[in-house]
Design an enzyme around this catalytic site. Structure first.
Site, PDB file in Angstrom:
ATOM      1  N   SER A 194      39.103  23.284  29.047  1.00 52.70           N
ATOM      2  CA  SER A 194      38.937  22.202  29.658  1.00 52.70           C
ATOM      3  C   SER A 194      38.241  21.052  28.710  1.00 52.70           C
ATOM      4  O   SER A 194      38.884  19.958  28.756  1.00 52.70           O
ATOM      5  CB  SER A 194      38.153  22.251  31.134  1.00 52.70           C
ATOM      6  OG  SER A 194      39.189  22.985  31.766  1.00 52.70           O
ATOM      7  N   LYS A 259      36.260  28.943  42.573  1.00 53.71           N
ATOM      8  CA  LYS A 259      37.120  28.054  43.222  1.00 53.71           C
ATOM      9  C   LYS A 259      37.082  28.054  44.850  1.00 53.71           C
ATOM     10  O   LYS A 259      37.060  27.214  45.710  1.00 53.71           O
ATOM     11  CB  LYS A 259      38.491  28.404  42.871  1.00 53.71           C
ATOM     12  CG  LYS A 259      38.919  27.922  41.424  1.00 53.71           C
ATOM     13  CD  LYS A 259      40.265  28.120  41.087  1.00 53.71           C
ATOM     14  CE  LYS A 259      40.480  27.835  39.520  1.00 53.71           C
ATOM     15  NZ  LYS A 259      42.174  27.552  39.436  1.00 53.71           N
ATOM     16  N   GLY A 322      44.495  33.499  44.422  1.00 49.37           N
ATOM     17  CA  GLY A 322      44.244  32.098  44.596  1.00 49.37           C
ATOM     18  C   GLY A 322      45.313  31.210  44.127  1.00 49.37           C
ATOM     19  O   GLY A 322      45.884  30.560  44.981  1.00 49.37           O
ATOM     20  N   ALA A 323      45.891  31.591  42.782  1.00 46.19           N
ATOM     21  CA  ALA A 323      47.132  30.710  42.324  1.00 46.19           C
ATOM     22  C   ALA A 323      48.267  30.968  42.873  1.00 46.19           C
ATOM     23  O   ALA A 323      49.076  29.992  43.311  1.00 46.19           O
ATOM     24  CB  ALA A 323      47.282  31.064  40.880  1.00 46.19           C
ATOM     25  N   TYR A 428      48.038  30.711  30.145  1.00 47.62           N
ATOM     26  CA  TYR A 428      48.440  29.964  28.941  1.00 47.62           C
ATOM     27  C   TYR A 428      47.556  30.439  27.670  1.00 47.62           C
ATOM     28  O   TYR A 428      47.561  29.537  26.636  1.00 47.62           O
ATOM     29  CB  TYR A 428      47.910  28.293  29.223  1.00 47.62           C
ATOM     30  CG  TYR A 428      46.129  28.588  29.955  1.00 47.62           C
ATOM     31  CD1 TYR A 428      45.017  28.576  28.882  1.00 47.62           C
ATOM     32  CD2 TYR A 428      45.903  28.443  31.030  1.00 47.62           C
ATOM     33  CE1 TYR A 428      43.784  28.687  29.306  1.00 47.62           C
ATOM     34  CE2 TYR A 428      44.762  28.473  31.531  1.00 47.62           C
ATOM     35  CZ  TYR A 428      43.518  28.471  30.800  1.00 47.62           C
ATOM     36  OH  TYR A 428      42.402  28.551  31.123  1.00 47.62           O
ATOM     37  N   GLY A 449      51.688  28.299  30.994  1.00 49.12           N
ATOM     38  CA  GLY A 449      50.753  27.659  31.863  1.00 49.12           C
ATOM     39  C   GLY A 449      49.952  26.311  31.159  1.00 49.12           C
ATOM     40  O   GLY A 449      49.308  25.833  31.980  1.00 49.12           O
TER      41      GLY A 449
HETATM   42  P1  NAP Z   1      42.890  35.940  41.586  1.00 53.18           P
HETATM   43  O1  NAP Z   1      42.545  35.191  42.698  1.00 53.18           O
HETATM   44  O2  NAP Z   1      42.032  37.010  40.776  1.00 53.18           O
HETATM   45  O3  NAP Z   1      44.505  36.711  41.607  1.00 53.18           O
HETATM   46  C1  NAP Z   1      44.970  37.302  40.516  1.00 53.18           C
HETATM   47  C2  NAP Z   1      46.227  38.222  41.489  1.00 53.18           C
HETATM   48  O4  NAP Z   1      46.865  38.936  40.481  1.00 53.18           O
HETATM   49  C3  NAP Z   1      45.635  39.064  42.335  1.00 53.18           C
HETATM   50  O5  NAP Z   1      46.494  38.747  43.809  1.00 53.18           O
HETATM   51  C4  NAP Z   1      46.281  40.434  41.875  1.00 53.18           C
HETATM   52  O6  NAP Z   1      46.410  41.446  42.824  1.00 53.18           O
HETATM   53  C5  NAP Z   1      47.134  40.307  41.062  1.00 53.18           C
HETATM   54  N1  NAP Z   1      47.701  41.288  40.195  1.00 53.18           N
HETATM   55  C6  NAP Z   1      46.768  41.878  39.209  1.00 53.18           C
HETATM   56  N2  NAP Z   1      47.244  42.756  38.434  1.00 53.18           N
HETATM   57  C7  NAP Z   1      48.363  43.146  39.220  1.00 53.18           C
HETATM   58  C8  NAP Z   1      49.519  44.208  38.910  1.00 53.18           C
HETATM   59  N3  NAP Z   1      49.396  44.820  38.197  1.00 53.18           N
HETATM   60  N4  NAP Z   1      50.566  43.859  39.956  1.00 53.18           N
HETATM   61  C9  NAP Z   1      50.603  43.051  40.854  1.00 53.18           C
HETATM   62  N5  NAP Z   1      49.799  42.057  40.973  1.00 53.18           N
HETATM   63  C10 NAP Z   1      48.570  42.163  40.028  1.00 53.18           C
HETATM   64  O7  NAP Z   1      43.229  34.929  40.045  1.00 53.18           O
HETATM   65  P2  NAP Z   1      43.980  33.589  40.483  1.00 53.18           P
HETATM   66  O8  NAP Z   1      42.667  32.505  40.421  1.00 53.18           O
HETATM   67  O9  NAP Z   1      44.933  33.519  41.239  1.00 53.18           O
HETATM   68  O10 NAP Z   1      44.420  33.163  38.909  1.00 53.18           O
HETATM   69  C11 NAP Z   1      45.427  34.172  38.343  1.00 53.18           C
HETATM   70  C12 NAP Z   1      45.871  33.560  36.880  1.00 53.18           C
HETATM   71  O11 NAP Z   1      46.199  32.376  36.939  1.00 53.18           O
HETATM   72  C13 NAP Z   1      44.719  33.631  35.837  1.00 53.18           C
HETATM   73  O12 NAP Z   1      45.169  34.290  34.734  1.00 53.18           O
HETATM   74  C14 NAP Z   1      44.375  32.206  35.728  1.00 53.18           C
HETATM   75  O13 NAP Z   1      43.658  32.045  34.361  1.00 53.18           O
HETATM   76  C15 NAP Z   1      45.627  31.758  35.964  1.00 53.18           C
HETATM   77  N6  NAP Z   1      45.435  30.103  36.254  1.00 53.18           N
HETATM   78  C16 NAP Z   1      46.078  29.297  35.377  1.00 53.18           C
HETATM   79  C17 NAP Z   1      46.116  27.847  35.502  1.00 53.18           C
HETATM   80  C18 NAP Z   1      46.781  26.846  34.866  1.00 53.18           C
HETATM   81  O14 NAP Z   1      46.557  25.646  34.797  1.00 53.18           O
HETATM   82  N7  NAP Z   1      47.548  27.309  34.027  1.00 53.18           N
HETATM   83  C19 NAP Z   1      45.505  27.429  36.884  1.00 53.18           C
HETATM   84  C20 NAP Z   1      44.990  28.384  38.020  1.00 53.18           C
HETATM   85  C21 NAP Z   1      45.127  29.723  37.381  1.00 53.18           C
HETATM   86  P3  NAP Z   1      45.421  42.083  43.685  1.00 53.18           P
HETATM   87  O15 NAP Z   1      44.916  41.188  44.827  1.00 53.18           O
HETATM   88  O16 NAP Z   1      46.059  43.376  44.334  1.00 53.18           O
HETATM   89  O17 NAP Z   1      44.225  42.529  42.841  1.00 53.18           O
END
Ligand code: NAP
Length: 485
Positions: A194, A259, A322-323, A428, A449
């Site tokens: 950022s 978040k 969350g995403a 990303y 990303g």
């Molecule tokens: P989060 O709330 O921790 O969610 C991660 C999700 O991934 C959880 O639902 C988790 O499942 C699932 N997961 C992990 N391992 C898995 C597997 N082996 N099989 C199936 N599902 C699996 O994180 P988040 O905030 O959503 O962020 C997710 C990713 O998006 C991160 O890497 C973040 O850096 C990225 N992101 C990027 C941007 C961007 O601007 N490009 C913006 C936001 C987020 P469980 O619930 O079962 O544990």
């Protein structure tokens, strides 16, 4: 640039903590006792012995008034340092006139050291003229503590090690805007792109003011804009947000793990943030903290600039975090034909489905769940069938992030995708993830990303500065600053 005045009992650590923070942030450090000794050319103990406390108090008031005038009269742009940390004597806050002068200097922070810790540290050897014995210490502590609390904008407790108190004070001063008026907060934060992203946006506006829509004078809002990063651990969020309210931070970007946790500290949750239950942008509107979520609109914009739309599409979202929730909500709002949530938790998928259903437009979007752990080998029939009808597949899990992170077990599920499908990976770092490479090998269009990151950042800056940017041109200009890794 902000100025801080530290108040508290003798022995509370004001001077050593103040000096540490000033050195860490390139601020000037002043101590009223040192200024008085310098002016009087004799030690405080001698001033007390020869002329008594009333004379000392007068000198102290003159010094604080002098610093207040200097702060008022020297324009910020002409100062050598990034603001001032002033440590004042333990009795200074007892005089209301001094407190008024201190308010004119900057934010007042009470260094609160518990009585037992003061008792442990203080030796009654005559070096502190008013602390002749324990009884006097207790009397001063009891009388002054409510006075300090009433005068202070914030307090920092110094009850453990010096390092703990120093880091807490440093965080407070940062969150008041000492380093930058715009900050990203999270834990860990060292990896965050950022600062690089927003500084690139500000630099672009400086050289191309026409990137701010609606008239050249609007670009002046970006003049001198500064963007930094602060690591805020989970237990520190409340203190950090109190500092934001007291200081000069104008906007925050919020990342893992705050978040959702930040919501109770805000005055209003707007737009997509309410739907997603997650905030990635906080705007300080004259002391009112408003939370937004630009992630989902950022992804939508990034997809649209590649000619991909949620409308009428079958969207498969990997993950139930969350995403994933935000993406499903946005896809429903934009009339996706079907949303397939693929993940490990049916319970979380069901909550996402309820939230998305509330936002669904006239398309009456179908929402289904497929249970799958992407770290396990194999291709269940249900998953293969879902993939075969997918138009847009979005990975919203952290799988594939970084060089040492967790990975997809295999990419055989991509084999069933239609040739005109699109794969988006929210991860990303690296820019070309294994998922992106595997999809490309199969001739499928992809996007990393990074485009979402850049777009959500552009949208955050629009909210921070109350302007509309030339999004596509800005996106392309900023993307050039991030080499493929
Ligand atoms: P989060 O709330 O921790 O969610 C991660 C999700 O991934 C959880 O639902 C988790 O499942 C699932 N997961 C992990 N391992 C898995 C597997 N082996 N099989 C199936 N599902 C699996 O994180 P988040 O905030 O959503 O962020 C997710 C990713 O998006 C991160 O890497 C973040 O850096 C990225 N992101 C990027 C941007 C961007 O601007 N490009 C913006 C936001 C987020 P469980 O619930 O079962 O544990």
């Amino acid at each position: 640039m902000i100025n801080i005045v530290l108040i508290g009992m003798p022995g509370s650590g004001k001077s050593s903590l103040g000096r540490y923070v000033a050195d860490s942030l390139g601020m000037e450090f002043l101590d009223t006792d040192v200024l008085i000794e310098r002016h009087e050319k004799r030690p405080i103990t001698e001033i007390f012995k020869t002329d008594g406390e009333p004379y000392f108090r007068q000198a102290e008031t003159s010094v604080i008034d002098f610093v207040a005038k200097a702060v008022r009269e020297v324009p910020a742009g002409e100062r050598k340092n990034n603001g001032l940390v002033l440590s004042v004597g333990g009795g200074a806050a007892e005089n209301p006139a001094n407190v008024e002068f201190m308010r004119g200097i900057g934010r007042i922070v009470h260094i609160e050291r518990p009585l037992d810790a003061l008792e442990r540290d203080i030796s009654y050897n005559g070096n502190r003229p008013l602390l002749s014995d324990r009884e006097r210490l207790v009397e001063l502590f009891t009388r002054r503590t409510p006075i300090y609390r009433a005068a202070a904008d914030l307090y920092v407790t110094n009850e453990g090690s010096f390092e703990e108190a120093a880091e807490a004070l440093l965080l407070s001063v940062r969150m008041m805007g000492a380093e930058a008026a715009y900050l990203v907060i999270g834990d860990p934060i060292g990896h965050s792109l950022s600062p690089k992203l927003h500084r690139a946006i500000y630099a672009e506006i400086e050289s191309h003011p026409e990137l701010v829509s609606g008239g050249n004078n609007l670009c002046e809002r970006f003049a001198g804009a500064s963007y930094g990063a602060a690591r805020v651990a989970s237990g520190e969020l409340g203190e950090a947000m109190r500092s934001v309210r007291k200081g000069g931070v104008m906007g925050l970007n919020v990342t893992i793990p705050h978040k959702k946790e930040i919501i109770p500290y805000l005055d209003e949750i707007a737009g997509d943030a309410a739907a997603a239950g997650a905030v990635n942008t906080v705007v300080n509107r004259g002391g009112r903290l408003v939370g937004y979520n630009t992630d989902m609109e950022g992804l939508k914009y990034a997809l649209e600039s590649r000619g991909v739309s949620y409308s009428g599409a079958v969207v498969s979202v990997c993950g139930t975090g969350g995403a994933a929730a935000g993406i499903a909500c946005k896809a429903a709002e934009c009339d996706a034909a079907e949303i397939i949530i693929i993940g490990r938790s049916e319970e979380k998928a069901s909550a996402i489905s309820s939230a998305a259903r509330k936002l669904a437009g006239e398309a009456d979007t179908k929402i289904t769940f497929v249970s799958h752990d992407f770290e396990s080998q194999g291709l269940p029939v249900e998953l293969a069938e879902a993939i075969s009808r997918t138009d847009l597949l979005v990975n919203a899990t952290p799988l594939g992030m970084g060089s040492a992170g967790r990975r997809f077990a295999d990419f055989s599920f991509l084999d069933g995708l239609k040739k005109n499908a699109f794969v988006y990976d929210v991860v990303y770092e690296p820019r070309e993830t294994a998922l992106i490479c595997a999809a490309k090998e199969r001739g499928i269009r992809t996007e990393s990303g990074l485009s979402m990151l850049i777009c959500q950042g552009i949208l955050s800056d629009e909210l921070f500065f109350g302007v509309r940017l030339e999004r596509q041109r800005m996106f392309e200009a900023v993307l050039d600053k991030f080499p493929v890794s």
